[in-house]
Design an enzyme around this catalytic site. Sequence first.
Site, PDB file in Angstrom:
ATOM      1  N   LYS A 274       0.837  -1.200   0.000  1.00  0.00           N
ATOM      2  CA  LYS A 274       0.000   0.000   0.000  1.00  0.00           C
ATOM      3  C   LYS A 274       0.875   1.254   0.000  1.00  0.00           C
ATOM      4  CE  LYS A 274      -3.932  -1.812   2.660  1.00  0.00           C
ATOM      5  NZ  LYS A 274      -4.946  -1.623   1.616  1.00  0.00           N
ATOM      6  N   ARG A 348     -10.425 -11.400   1.834  1.00  0.00           N
ATOM      7  CA  ARG A 348     -11.292 -12.436   1.257  1.00  0.00           C
ATOM      8  C   ARG A 348     -10.628 -13.809   1.314  1.00  0.00           C
ATOM      9  NH1 ARG A 348     -11.500  -9.117  -4.251  1.00  0.00           N
ATOM     10  NH2 ARG A 348     -11.210  -7.483  -2.689  1.00  0.00           N
TER      11      ARG A 348
HETATM   12  N1  BES Z   1      -8.121  -3.710   4.312  1.00  0.00           N
HETATM   13  C1  BES Z   1      -8.288  -3.269   2.988  1.00  0.00           C
HETATM   14  C2  BES Z   1      -9.573  -2.489   2.763  1.00  0.00           C
HETATM   15  C3  BES Z   1      -9.730  -1.190   3.498  1.00  0.00           C
HETATM   16  C4  BES Z   1      -9.464   0.003   2.866  1.00  0.00           C
HETATM   17  C5  BES Z   1     -10.188  -1.163   4.793  1.00  0.00           C
HETATM   18  C6  BES Z   1      -9.635   1.202   3.525  1.00  0.00           C
HETATM   19  C7  BES Z   1     -10.352   0.029   5.461  1.00  0.00           C
HETATM   20  C8  BES Z   1     -10.090   1.219   4.823  1.00  0.00           C
HETATM   21  C9  BES Z   1      -8.301  -4.470   2.046  1.00  0.00           C
HETATM   22  O1  BES Z   1      -7.537  -5.554   2.442  1.00  0.00           O
HETATM   23  C10 BES Z   1      -7.743  -4.006   0.746  1.00  0.00           C
HETATM   24  O2  BES Z   1      -6.597  -3.676   0.716  1.00  0.00           O
HETATM   25  N2  BES Z   1      -8.574  -3.996  -0.283  1.00  0.00           N
HETATM   26  C11 BES Z   1      -8.160  -3.563  -1.563  1.00  0.00           C
HETATM   27  C12 BES Z   1      -8.659  -4.567  -2.564  1.00  0.00           C
HETATM   28  C13 BES Z   1      -8.089  -4.386  -3.940  1.00  0.00           C
HETATM   29  C14 BES Z   1      -6.628  -4.738  -3.947  1.00  0.00           C
HETATM   30  C15 BES Z   1      -8.858  -5.266  -4.898  1.00  0.00           C
HETATM   31  C16 BES Z   1      -8.772  -2.200  -1.813  1.00  0.00           C
HETATM   32  O3  BES Z   1      -9.908  -1.960  -1.378  1.00  0.00           O
HETATM   33  O4  BES Z   1      -8.105  -1.357  -2.390  1.00  0.00           O
HETATM   34 MN    MN Z   2      -5.525  -5.389   1.814  1.00  0.00          MN
END
Ligand code: BES
Ligand code: MN
Length: 496
Positions: A274, A348
């Site tokens: 990230k 997931r």
């Molecule tokens: N934990 C994150 C989602 C999230 C984002 C929670 C902001 C709380 C606040 C999740 O694991 C994630 O990183 N999701 C990605 C998925 C993508 C790579 C398909 C996302 O939402 O960007």
């Molecule tokens: Mn994630």
Amino acid sequence: MSQRPTISFAKPSSQTEGVVVLLNAEEGGLPASASTFDPQGVLPRAIEAASFKGKSGTSADLLAPHGTSLDRLVVLGAGKPSALDESGWLKLGGAVQAAARKAKRVTVVLDIDSVEASAEDAARIAMGILLRAYNFDKYKTRKDDNGDDSPKETAFVIACADPQAAKKAFAELEAIAGGVLLARDLVNEPANILGPVEFAAKAKELEKLGVEVEILEAADMEKLGMGALLGVAQGSERPAKLVVMQWNGGKAKDKPVAFVGKGVVFDSGGISIKPAAGMEDMKGDMGGAAAVTGLMHALAARKAKVNVVGIIGLVENMLDGKAQRPGDIVTSMSGQTIEVLNTDAEGRLVLADALWYCNDRFEPRFMINLATLTGAILIALGQHHAGLFSNNDELAERLFASGQSTGEKVWRMPMGPDYDKLIDSKNADMKNIGGRHAGAITAAQFLQRFVKETPWAHLDVAGTAMASPANEISQSWASGYGVRLLDRLVRDHYEG
Ligand code: BES
Ligand code: MN
Ligand code: ZN
């Protein structure tokens, strides 16, 4: 944490010490009891001078009113009392707590206009006080900037018509509040302190309330074939845990209801790392697991007459020489294979195995999972509704109704075969990301591939569990979202 206030209930009396809070209706004016605490009759002029009209969210403060031994007499706007619903009383309790400002002793007089506050209403005020008073300050070693060393613990006395009944009603609500505050604590705690091991130990403490707690170790999960969950954990120094909590308050023959939580104690994104800005928020990526744990606390503490299973998958998503790579293909407990195209879509993967295990072992009446699953749900719904995805209209409608009455709102999102197709993979049974579009929905479709025909709902709480805007009943970064919602669902439909 800051110390929780103590709360008791009593008949109205003219005792005059500490702070007295009077509720003032928007159109009704001062309560009849006002004169008891204002022998000189200065209150009407004082609130007039303060342009106080009883609007909810406003208050007027009288310091050391003459002729009494009170420190303060606070008049608090109650809005239109006839319009106060359940969450209205809760919010009023929050306003009482804010107006009390750390006073040592506070008496709340519940005689508003002509509205007779019921015992249940009094108890809701008390619950609002508890929720609003929560403050995650355990790592603050210095006094606040004003050198404020005022007492940390406030004793509230709620003066009401039937203190016994209010006390009884509050016993249940206090159990639920305890669950909410536990969930907040878990989410607020930084990841260096709360890893999978420490989280599991916290869950284990629920045994004190009569919850059975089993902890599956990485080796156990290996045997069960949980390749999806373990693939996420393999980049972390800290071993994964799967915690199975059971509260058996129902009849022995009754199938349980089940709740499953995403417990990523920290989500760096893994190799698909990230961006740096805001990454610290990912200490809260276990908000789903925290809500499940808080819910188990609430149900056990109020001895709910229902059999409940709570399962949380605890992992840390990190980068390392051993970490999972984009392109890796893992085999889940269900036997289905998954191509991991983005290691940041890890929640997931954790839930795939946790849901399958739950369904397989318990054959529950329903499964509801909670997960801070996607940023996309924040784009769709912001921070005031959780995304609801379900294969069952009845369950979805019940969740919606529980959301309306508790104020922990949900909004149903669509699902279907057209979305499901988007996660088919060239190289495996599925891939762990869809395209750019409908990110929250493709995540839900992914989960659905692990639930068979069992009634199921997925709550995407990425927008509601953490980084929460302060409101009447929460000043905390972590809201504890989900505990009150699901406690209500269970109470209204699955107990007895
Ligand atoms: N934990 C994150 C989602 C999230 C984002 C929670 C902001 C709380 C606040 C999740 O694991 C994630 O990183 N999701 C990605 C998925 C993508 C790579 C398909 C996302 O939402 O960007
Ligand atoms: Mn994630
Ligand atoms: Zn995540």
